[in-house]
Design an enzyme around this catalytic site. Structure first.
Site, PDB file in Angstrom:
ATOM      1  N   ASP A 141       0.745  -1.181   0.101  1.00 17.13           N
ATOM      2  CA  ASP A 141      -0.013  -0.180  -0.016  1.00 17.13           C
ATOM      3  C   ASP A 141       1.225   1.157  -0.037  1.00 17.13           C
ATOM      4  O   ASP A 141       1.545   1.674   0.992  1.00 17.13           O
ATOM      5  CB  ASP A 141      -0.829  -0.258   1.365  1.00 17.13           C
ATOM      6  CG  ASP A 141      -1.847   1.056   1.010  1.00 17.13           C
ATOM      7  OD1 ASP A 141      -1.697   2.126   0.765  1.00 17.13           O
ATOM      8  OD2 ASP A 141      -2.834   1.213   2.077  1.00 17.13           O
ATOM      9  N   VAL A 142       1.107   1.836  -1.030  1.00 22.37           N
ATOM     10  CA  VAL A 142       1.988   2.965  -1.134  1.00 22.37           C
ATOM     11  C   VAL A 142       1.830   4.059  -0.114  1.00 22.37           C
ATOM     12  O   VAL A 142       2.679   5.032  -0.196  1.00 22.37           O
ATOM     13  CB  VAL A 142       2.174   3.634  -2.818  1.00 22.37           C
ATOM     14  CG1 VAL A 142       2.397   2.429  -3.580  1.00 22.37           C
ATOM     15  CG2 VAL A 142       0.676   4.256  -3.072  1.00 22.37           C
ATOM     16  N   ASN A 144       3.343   4.463 -10.465  1.00 21.13           N
ATOM     17  CA  ASN A 144       2.009   4.419 -11.263  1.00 21.13           C
ATOM     18  C   ASN A 144       0.697   4.300 -10.545  1.00 21.13           C
ATOM     19  O   ASN A 144      -0.474   4.688 -10.850  1.00 21.13           O
ATOM     20  CB  ASN A 144       2.035   3.096 -12.320  1.00 21.13           C
ATOM     21  CG  ASN A 144       0.693   2.775 -12.830  1.00 21.13           C
ATOM     22  OD1 ASN A 144       0.173   3.478 -13.687  1.00 21.13           O
ATOM     23  ND2 ASN A 144       0.077   1.667 -12.242  1.00 21.13           N
ATOM     24  N   LYS A 160      -2.854  15.408  -9.244  1.00 20.97           N
ATOM     25  CA  LYS A 160      -2.043  15.266 -10.711  1.00 20.97           C
ATOM     26  C   LYS A 160      -1.174  16.638 -10.978  1.00 20.97           C
ATOM     27  O   LYS A 160      -0.256  16.515 -11.559  1.00 20.97           O
ATOM     28  CB  LYS A 160      -2.921  14.849 -11.724  1.00 20.97           C
ATOM     29  CG  LYS A 160      -3.496  13.551 -11.766  1.00 20.97           C
ATOM     30  CD  LYS A 160      -2.449  12.384 -11.595  1.00 20.97           C
ATOM     31  CE  LYS A 160      -2.897  11.026 -11.419  1.00 20.97           C
ATOM     32  NZ  LYS A 160      -1.796  10.092 -11.441  1.00 20.97           N
ATOM     33  N   TYR A 164      -8.731  14.264  -7.454  1.00 21.89           N
ATOM     34  CA  TYR A 164      -7.849  13.868  -8.614  1.00 21.89           C
ATOM     35  C   TYR A 164      -6.844  14.793  -9.207  1.00 21.89           C
ATOM     36  O   TYR A 164      -5.724  14.459  -9.403  1.00 21.89           O
ATOM     37  CB  TYR A 164      -8.788  12.952  -9.504  1.00 21.89           C
ATOM     38  CG  TYR A 164      -7.872  12.185 -10.522  1.00 21.89           C
ATOM     39  CD1 TYR A 164      -7.266  10.826 -10.219  1.00 21.89           C
ATOM     40  CD2 TYR A 164      -7.879  12.765 -11.915  1.00 21.89           C
ATOM     41  CE1 TYR A 164      -6.358  10.247 -11.191  1.00 21.89           C
ATOM     42  CE2 TYR A 164      -7.051  11.822 -12.750  1.00 21.89           C
ATOM     43  CZ  TYR A 164      -6.644  10.901 -12.540  1.00 21.89           C
ATOM     44  OH  TYR A 164      -5.517  10.086 -13.449  1.00 21.89           O
TER      45      TYR A 164
END
Length: 256
Positions: A65-66, A92, A165, A161
């Site tokens: 789990d990053v 990613n 980004k 989101y």
């Protein structure tokens, strides 16, 4: 772990979010072309399914789990123990979060989940990769962050989101600058409408800037994977700082 082919002189990559979508496509592209790849993701079974697509290649599946620092530390320790060095991180792992939720209705928990995965996770993995690349011999390596066309232009109801980004673009630039002294090249690929499970709704109807719902063209995710491999296989003296790969006819360039 698939040990049918040892790492040898092949280059070593970590791909996060490798159990599906773009991450799986990139991992398979690298494995098929001689790379040894550590596959990271939250669920072990999809990672093992990715590895099974290229059974003769050297791969390592690590449940990660990053957003958890201890998971990221364990991932890079496993890579160091198994392969001895690191040449590439494809950062990613990511999530759209609750799509289509107006900003006034977006819960803090949902916001935090997207930020923890898309931004904090990318930072933690990049930091761990940077440390290893700086200290290994020969020194250096490459980090490729998976951005999005949302790093340039938002979709409706995508505050969390889109914010992550845009932030990832800043992280890419900062890491690229700081990595110069250590032979660490950092770039970003911004993808638009690759055909994956996450983008299946694009083909049936996506909310447009003018309030209409319309289907959108998609492209083969393999084209994204080939672009990442091209970026990855450049000599460290050369770098693709930013690449945008998108379905040619998607409603991105122009007024919405």
């Amino acid at each position: 772990m698939n040990a049918k082919r040892t790492a040898g002189k092949s280059k070593i990559a970590v791909v996060t979010g490798a159990g599906s979508g773009i991450g799986r496509a990139v991992a398979v592209e690298l494995l098929r072309t001689g790379w040894s790849v550590a596959l990271a993701g939250r669920r072990t079974q999809p990672l093992e399914e990715t590895a099974a697509l290229v059974p003769e290649a050297a791969s390592l599946a690590v449940r990660t789990d990053v957003s958890r620092p201890e998971d990221v530390a364990a991932l890079f320790a496993a890579v160091r123990d198994r392969f001895g060095r690191l040449d590439l991180l494809f950062n990613n792992a990511g999530t759209f979060g609750p799509g289509g939720v107006p900003v006034e209705d977006l819960s803090y928990d949902a916001w935090r989940h997207v930020v923890d995965t898309n931004l904090n996770g990318a930072f933690l993995c990049a930091q761990a990769a940077y440390r290893q690349m700086k200290e290994q011999d020969p020194r250096g390596g490459r980090i490729i962050n998976n951005g999005s066309v949302s790093a340039h232009t938002p979709r409706p109801h995508s505050a969390a989101y889109t914010a992550t980004k845009h932030a990832l673009t800043g992280l890419t630039k900062s890491l690229s600058l700081d990595g110069r002294a250590y032979g660490i090249a950092v770039g970003q690929i911004d993808v638009g409408n690759a055909a994956t499970d996450m983008t299946a709704r694009m083909r049936t109807g996506a909310l447009q800037a003018n309030g209409e719902v319309a289907p959108e063209p998609v492209m083969d995710v393999a084209d994204v994977a080939r672009t990442v491999r091209h970026m990855a296989e450049l000599p460290l003296e050369a770098n693709v700082q930013f690449a945008t790969v998108l379905a040619t006819a998607m409603p991105y360039v122009g007024r919405g």
